[in-house]
Design an enzyme around this catalytic site. Structure first.
Site, PDB file in Angstrom:
ATOM      1  N   ASP A   1       0.822  -1.158  -0.162  1.00  0.00           N
ATOM      2  CA  ASP A   1      -0.108  -0.028  -0.147  1.00  0.00           C
ATOM      3  C   ASP A   1       0.851   1.231  -0.007  1.00  0.00           C
ATOM      4  O   ASP A   1       1.759   1.282   0.786  1.00  0.00           O
ATOM      5  CB  ASP A   1      -0.687   0.041   1.321  1.00  0.00           C
ATOM      6  CG  ASP A   1      -1.715   1.130   1.429  1.00  0.00           C
ATOM      7  OD1 ASP A   1      -2.779   1.152   0.440  1.00  0.00           O
ATOM      8  OD2 ASP A   1      -1.776   1.919   2.332  1.00  0.00           O
TER       9      ASP A   1
ATOM     10  N   GLU B   1       0.982  -0.687  -5.009  1.00  0.00           N
ATOM     11  CA  GLU B   1       0.035   0.246  -5.223  1.00  0.00           C
ATOM     12  C   GLU B   1       0.608   1.549  -5.351  1.00  0.00           C
ATOM     13  O   GLU B   1       1.268   2.429  -4.603  1.00  0.00           O
ATOM     14  CB  GLU B   1      -0.907   0.635  -3.820  1.00  0.00           C
ATOM     15  CG  GLU B   1      -2.075   1.286  -4.314  1.00  0.00           C
ATOM     16  CD  GLU B   1      -2.282   2.525  -3.261  1.00  0.00           C
ATOM     17  OE1 GLU B   1      -3.527   3.216  -3.405  1.00  0.00           O
ATOM     18  OE2 GLU B   1      -1.702   2.931  -2.480  1.00  0.00           O
TER      19      GLU B   1
END
Ligand code: GLC
Length: 611
Positions: free
Chosen positions: A259, A301
């Site tokens: 992330d 990401e």
């Protein structure tokens, strides 16, 4: 006498020198490196025999995820099935959707009301109690593996929740823990950072620092004030986060979504995004995976412009992420829905198709986040589109602020000073299904369903791994209940994070219902995609000039097959002339094509397989 080398030793030997070199470059700390290696050994010992078998078979076939047979779906555990056990019980439905990759949205422990949808982790080794336990997770991943399904989870590495044990101890003034974050006793350094670091949530969480009254310090918080940025200059942070990573990988996770990875290294005087040290860290994680859990894939990401995204693949000799989000294509797709002009999307397709075929993209229409308008404004300028005014147009169209517009989205982080805003909404609501259903306009509804299906066909035409957002397969509309919930109302991303509508899922069996049209329509597209080598990532892909800006044309060629895919982004029927001798079958309708002339209905899609 030296005995036979273990698999672990062989893998470590392969990567040791580079890993050590990079670690020393960043940290110059032999003891911590030695600790890292011995912990890797421990996690290898703890890895189950089943997972080790899977690792070995994937090592033998390293391109296992690069074909045309993976279909993903992302979902919130509670929204989909209450808890982890519920998801296990609902695997049959996912199989019916032909899904063999599930992304379980953040499920680790997080404080209620300060969770950022689970992206503020307070314990990396504990599942949120209402969702289940680590044992439930293991049992779910096992059940998935038995069905040939892969499981993806988020590894939130940029920050922890302010309730994480480290943060609690840092707040108390324990130096060892303060050094795991960015603490400042006054605003002088934060103010310097603020000069060069943009804001992620300009309206919902302005600024990059938070004042902690009781600690008498500022702490760096790039995202929400309760998400404290971790300091990766501290090798203790890197090592401990790697141990958390390996602990989770050993629960049977196949894909780790790292992330917000571009943000993990901070440097005064920079924008604190995509710094070279980020790549060093990702490369180290990749090697650590290849030593301990080589079956695990890294999904980065990186929600950035294409030039920033691609470096996260690394190089052939020194790979970093296995997969990255095709974010610019996603945003350009919605631009095309709003404008009916495919020129930008064509350019974007050309850019992606020229990249090495080893690069695997995750293709998607919608995800849990907003749509940020990161488009190529340099290109759009030639058509008179300015960045601020165009974003306003897109948002107006897709929120239905223009009278005839069919979108039903909501703005996200609208910044009145810059005029900037992003957008939220489900695929169905953005395609006009919500509006048409509300107005009981059958014709508009049919058109909206066609658009929704066409966008899915377009997503499935791209090389890589398509990921459906749970609920999209039955045309789930926006969920407005978050407006009433104090913990959520300020974050419009909850608009498209509604509960899965099992009542609507039932309706997919009713012939002619919206749910049935979408479910069977998408299912059929997926059937075709996975059965033909022309959809393999090895295929050569290029765009064609359709002589009409409203129609996007893509050609895929592989293994002697040639597919011409056409997508009509206008509401009107269009005729496209291909080469006169083109003949073949339109795969979606099964109709034969002769004479090179193709008629496509408004918002229709064609997949022509030439013979
Ligand atoms: C990622 C997530 C997003 C979250 C942010 C902070 O961008 O997708 O939902 O808010 O990271 O963790």
């Amino acid at each position: 006498m030296a005995g036979k080398k273990s698999t672990f030793q062989k893998r470590l030997e392969k990567h040791h020198d580079e890993l050590r070199w990079l670690y020393m470059e960043l940290y110059g700390n032999d003891d911590m490196f030695a600790e890292l290696c011995s912990q890797m050994y421990e996690y290898d010992k703890q890895r189950s025999q089943q997972l080790k078998k899977m690792d070995e078979s994937r090592e033998k076939e390293p391109d296992w995820y690069k074909k045309n047979d993976i279909l993903g779906m992302m979902m919130y555990i509670d929204n989909y099935a209450g808890n982890l056990k519920g998801v296990k019980e609902k695997l049959d439905y996912l199989e019916e959707c032909q899904v063999n990759y599930i992304h379980l949205m953040p499920f680790l422990d997080t404080p209620k009301g300060r969770s950022d949808g689970g992206y503020a982790v307070s314990d990396f080794r504990k599942v949120q109690p209402q969702l289940g336990t680590m044992e439930d997770l293991e049992s779910l991943t096992q059940a998935c593996h038995e069905r040939g399904m892969n499981v993806c989870m988020d590894f939130v590495m940029n920050h922890t929740s302010e309730d994480h044990e480290w943060a609690v101890r840092a707040r108390r003034g324990e130096g060892e823990y303060m050094s795991r974050y960015f603490f400042f006793h006054d605003y002088s350094i934060p103010s310097q950072y603020e000069k060069t670091v943009p804001q992620v949530f300009p309206t919902t969480a302005p600024g990059n620092f938070t004042w902690l009254q009781e600690a008498g310090h500022f702490v760096m918080t790039t995202f929400y004030p309760y998400q404290w940025d971790l300091n990766y200059r501290n090798p203790r942070v890197f090592n401990e986060m790697v141990y958390n990573f390996l602990f989770l990988a050993n629960k049977g996770i196949d894909v780790m979504r790292i992330d917000a990875v571009p943000y993990i290294w901070k440097e005064l005087g920079t924008n604190c995004r995509n710094l070279p040290q980020v790549h060093t860290i990702v490369r180290m994680i990749r090697m650590i995976c290849e030593v301990v859990c080589p079956g695990v894939l890294l999904l980065g990401e990186v929600v950035m412009e294409p030039e920033k995204v691609v470096p996260y693949f690394g190089t052939v000799e020194k790979p970093e992420c296995h997969m990255l989000y095709n974010v610019t294509t996603m945003a350009s797709t919605w631009h095309t829905v709003a404008t009916g002009d495919t020129r930008l999307l064509k350019l974007q397709m050309d850019i992606v198709s020229r990249l090495p075929k080893e690069y695997v993209f995750l293709n998607y229409l919608r995800c849990h986040d907003d749509i940020g308008w990161g488009l190529d404004y340099g290109f759009l300028k030639q058509f008179g589109m300015g960045e601020v005014s165009h974003k306003k147009y897109l948002n107006d169209f897709l929120t239905g602020a223009i009278p005839e517009a069919f979108g039903r989205g909501e703005l996200y982080n609208s910044d009145p000073t810059s005029g900037d805003a992003r957008l939220c909404g489900t695929t169905a609501s953005l395609c006009g299904i919500e509006k048409a259903a509300y107005e009981r306009n059958d014709e508009a509804l049919a058109q909206a369903v066609r658009l929704d299906l066409m966008l899915h066909a377009y997503m499935l035409t791209q090389s890589g791994i398509p990921v459906i957002y749970s609920g999209d397969e039955i045309g789930q509309e926006n969920d407005y209940t978050y407006h009433e919930e104090p913990d959520r109302w300020g974050d419009s991303r909850y608009l498209h994070r509604g509960k899965f509508r099992w009542d609507l899922e039932e309706k997919r069996k009713e012939k002619g219902s919206v749910q049935e049209k979408l479910f069977t329509g998408i299912g059929k597209l997926e059937d075709i995609r996975k059965s033909l080598p022309v959809f393999h990532t090895d295929a050569d892909v290029h765009t064609i000039d359709t002589q009409d800006h409203a129609v996007l044309g893509i050609v895929r060629e592989n293994a002697g097959q040639k597919l011409t895919a056409l997508f009509n982004f206008s509401a009107y029927e269009k005729t496209v002339r291909l080469e006169a001798d083109s003949s073949g079958t339109e795969l979606i309708s099964g109709e034969k094509l002769e004479g090179g002339e193709v008629r496509i209905e408004g918002y229709g899609a064609c997949w022509l397989l030439e013979e």
